[in-house]
Design a protein around this motif. Structure first.
Motif, PDB file in Angstrom:
ATOM      1  N   TYR A  53      22.406   2.393 -26.510  1.00  0.00           N
ATOM      2  CA  TYR A  53      22.474   1.695 -25.501  1.00  0.00           C
ATOM      3  C   TYR A  53      24.014   1.806 -24.591  1.00  0.00           C
ATOM      4  N   THR A 123      19.868  -3.738 -35.003  1.00  0.00           N
ATOM      5  CA  THR A 123      20.031  -4.623 -32.961  1.00  0.00           C
ATOM      6  C   THR A 123      21.180  -3.465 -32.598  1.00  0.00           C
ATOM      7  N   THR A 125      24.264  -4.506 -32.693  1.00  0.00           N
ATOM      8  CA  THR A 125      25.375  -5.740 -32.217  1.00  0.00           C
ATOM      9  C   THR A 125      26.424  -6.114 -32.628  1.00  0.00           C
ATOM     10  N   SER A 176      25.554  -5.807 -27.137  1.00  0.00           N
ATOM     11  CA  SER A 176      24.447  -5.162 -27.011  1.00  0.00           C
ATOM     12  C   SER A 176      25.141  -4.090 -26.264  1.00  0.00           C
TER      13      SER A 176
END
Length: 205
Positions: A53, A123, A125, A176
Motif C-alpha cells: 500500500y 488487510t 490496516t 490502509s
C-alpha cells in the motif's frame, strides 16, 4: 390509456409489482455464519500488505523509535497526542503537544507521531481509537507525514479479531496505507484527504 385517477408512476410501479410477484417470506432468524475470530497472526503478512500500500515499515526496539522519528522528521515540527510516550520523540524535533491545537496549527506541522489501537495483518490496516496516545482524528489528517508506532501484541489476524477487541463506541480510524485516490483514468493522487506519507514502526511487546 392512463385513467384520470392513475398516474404514470402508478402504472410503472404496478407493472414492477406484478413482475416481482409476492414478497418472499421473512426468515425467523438471519443466518450469521461469519468467519469467527481467532486466526493465527503473521507479522510478515502485515508488513507485506503495508508495503504494498506504499507505507514505509520500520521494525525496531521500543528504545529505537526516537531514532526512526529523527530519521524521518528530524529538525521539523511534530504534533504529538498528550499521552504519547515522550521517549519516542528525539530532541531534534519541535514537539507541539495537542492540547486542542487549532486546525491551522496542526496543518502547519510537518508530521504527527501516534501510537495505535490495533492492526489487521490480513488487510494491512492500522486502527486508531482516539486514545490518549493516539489523539484526535484531525491530527492524523492534516500533517503530511504520519508516524504510527505499533506493538506486536496489537496485531491481529483478521477483521473479526479486531472487532472483538475494539470498543464500538470509540471514534475508530482504519488506515490502509497513505491517503490516496484515483480519477476515472486511474491516475493516482496521494495526500488528498490525509497524509501522503505513512510510516509504521513495529516494536516488540
Amino acid at each position: 390509456m392512463v385513467g384520470a385517477t392513475m398516474t404514470s408512476r402508478d402504472v410503472i410501479l404496478g407493472r414492477l409489482r406484478a413482475a416481482l410477484g409476492p414478497a418472499p417470506a421473512t426468515p425467523a432468524e438471519v443466518a450469521r455464519d461469519y468467519r469467527p475470530a481467532g486466526g493465527a497472526v503473521d507479522l510478515d503478512v502485515l508488513v507485506h500488505r503495508l508495503t504494498d500500500y506504499r507505507a514505509t515499515v520500520h521494525r525496531c526496539a521500543d528504545g529505537e523509535v526516537a531514532q526512526v522519528v529523527d530519521a524521518v522528521l528530524g529538525g521539523r515540527r511534530v504534533v504529538a497526542p498528550p499521552g504519547l510516550p515522550r521517549h519516542w520523540l528525539p530532541d531534534t524535533v519541535e514537539v507541539l503537544t495537542d492540547d486542542n491545537l487549532s486546525p491551522d496549527q496542526v496543518a502547519a506541522a510537518d508530521g504527527v507521531v501516534t501510537a495505535a489501537a490495533a492492526a489487521v495483518a490480513e488487510t494491512g490496516t492500522v486502527i486508531l481509537d482516539a486514545g490518549a496516545d493516539q489523539g484526535r482524528r484531525v491530527i492524523t489528517l492534516l500533517p503530511d507525514v504520519h508516524i504510527c508506532v505499533l506493538r506486536t501484541d496489537q496485531v491481529v489476524a483478521g477483521v473479526p479479531d479486531a472487532l472483538a477487541r475494539l470498543a464500538p463506541d470509540r471514534p475508530l480510524i482504519w488506515i490502509s496505507g497513505p491517503s490516496a485516490t484515483s480519477d476515472i483514468e486511474l491516475n493516482r493522487v496521494e495526500g488528498v484527504h490525509g497524509p501522503r506519507n505513512l510510516h509504521v514502526v513495529i516494536v516488540p511487546r
